[in-house]
Design an enzyme around this catalytic site. Structure first.
Site, mmCIF file in Angstrom:
data_model
loop_
_atom_site.group_PDB
_atom_site.id
_atom_site.type_symbol
_atom_site.label_atom_id
_atom_site.label_comp_id
_atom_site.label_asym_id
_atom_site.label_seq_id
_atom_site.Cartn_x
_atom_site.Cartn_y
_atom_site.Cartn_z
ATOM 1 N N LYS A 83 15.858 120.404 43.915
ATOM 2 C CA LYS A 83 15.546 121.977 45.162
ATOM 3 C C LYS A 83 15.989 123.213 44.322
ATOM 4 O O LYS A 83 16.724 123.196 43.412
ATOM 5 C CB LYS A 83 16.949 122.184 46.042
ATOM 6 C CG LYS A 83 16.707 122.813 47.261
ATOM 7 C CD LYS A 83 18.362 122.164 48.631
ATOM 8 C CE LYS A 83 17.932 123.066 49.712
ATOM 9 N NZ LYS A 83 19.511 123.454 50.114
HETATM 10 O O1 G3P Z 1 20.814 124.217 52.954
HETATM 11 C C1 G3P Z 1 20.194 125.531 53.198
HETATM 12 C C2 G3P Z 1 20.166 126.270 54.557
HETATM 13 O O2 G3P Z 1 20.154 125.855 55.709
HETATM 14 C C3 G3P Z 1 21.959 127.459 54.696
HETATM 15 O O3 G3P Z 1 22.012 127.631 56.203
HETATM 16 O O4 G3P Z 1 23.479 128.612 57.615
HETATM 17 O O5 G3P Z 1 23.743 128.568 54.998
HETATM 18 O O6 G3P Z 1 21.559 130.014 56.582
HETATM 19 P P1 G3P Z 1 22.430 128.580 56.001
#
Ligand code: G3P
Length: 224
Positions: A83
């Protein structure tokens, strides 16, 4: 549509993996920090637990550092996807890594233009963060719709990985648009499984079955 779990929690990963509904895993530094253990050990265990792609994120922000970190992370297993953030250095790293056949997932994407650039650089996956866009009053799903359309128009092989998912409706909307992958926290997957009418229906079936035990033997013999 592929379902990935957006977590570094091994207990959840094992639980849903056993149901055959998890196609892969995405992690990030915040999710690994939340687990409180040795991140390297956790990453290694996730890669061994799941057969599908596991996204592991680089911490370095400069090209050289990203490349050496990505090469190291990719040694955890064949299913590792590195990533990389959508920055100028990140795009350069994606191009280099794709020439080394190291798969990449470009993260922190908030616009269709950024997604297009990630695809041009050779990303395997691009991850628009829809929940964080919703949080600031933008419609995150519009980025998914536009990106899916753009990739179709030009035949890009890059898969649209819907990230920052907050609830089951995000999943339905992404599936209707035709996104390739949705990654979701375990609680969203739990909500997709459960429906109150399923629970009520099951309770009723079991209660009715109990009643069969009260039918007198003579009546049962007659009905044969
Ligand atoms: O892994 C990346 C993403 O899915 C993070 O989500 O909930 O931290 O905005 P969030």
């Amino acid at each position: 549509m592929k379902i990935f779990l957006d977590t570094a929690n091994l207990e959840s990963i094992r639980k849903y993996n056993a149901m055959g509904i998890v196609d892969g895993i995405t992690t990030n530094p915040s999710l690994l920090a939340k687990e409180g253990g040795d991140p390297e050990a956790i990453m290694g265990e996730i890669v061994r637990t799941v057969r599908g792609p596991v996204s592991l994120e680089v911490i370095n922000t400069e090209f050289e550092g990203m490349i050496s970190e990505a090469r190291r992370l990719s040694k955890f297993g064949k299913n590792v996807v590195v990533k990389v953030p959508l920055t100028s250095e990140g795009l350069r790293a994606v191009k280099q890594l794709s020439s080394e056949e190291i798969r990449t997932n470009v993260t922190l994407v908030f616009s269709a233009n950024q997604a297009l650039l990630a695809a041009k650089a050779g990303a395997s996956y691009v991850s628009p963060f829809i929940g964080r866009l919703d949080d600031i009053g933008h419609v995150g799903m519009d980025v998914i719709r536009d990106t899916v359309q753009i990739f179709k128009n030009y035949g890009y092989k890059t898969e649209v990985l819907v990230a920052s998912v907050r609830h089951p409706l995000h999943v339905v909307d992404a599936a209707k648009i035709g996104a390739h992958v949705v990654t979701m926290p375990p609680d969203v997957l739990a909500k997709m499984i459960s429906h109150p009418l399923t629970n009520i229906g099951l309770d009723r079936f079991l209660a009715d079955w109990e009643k069969t035990k009260e039918i007198p033997k003579a009546k049962l013999a007659l009905s044969k």
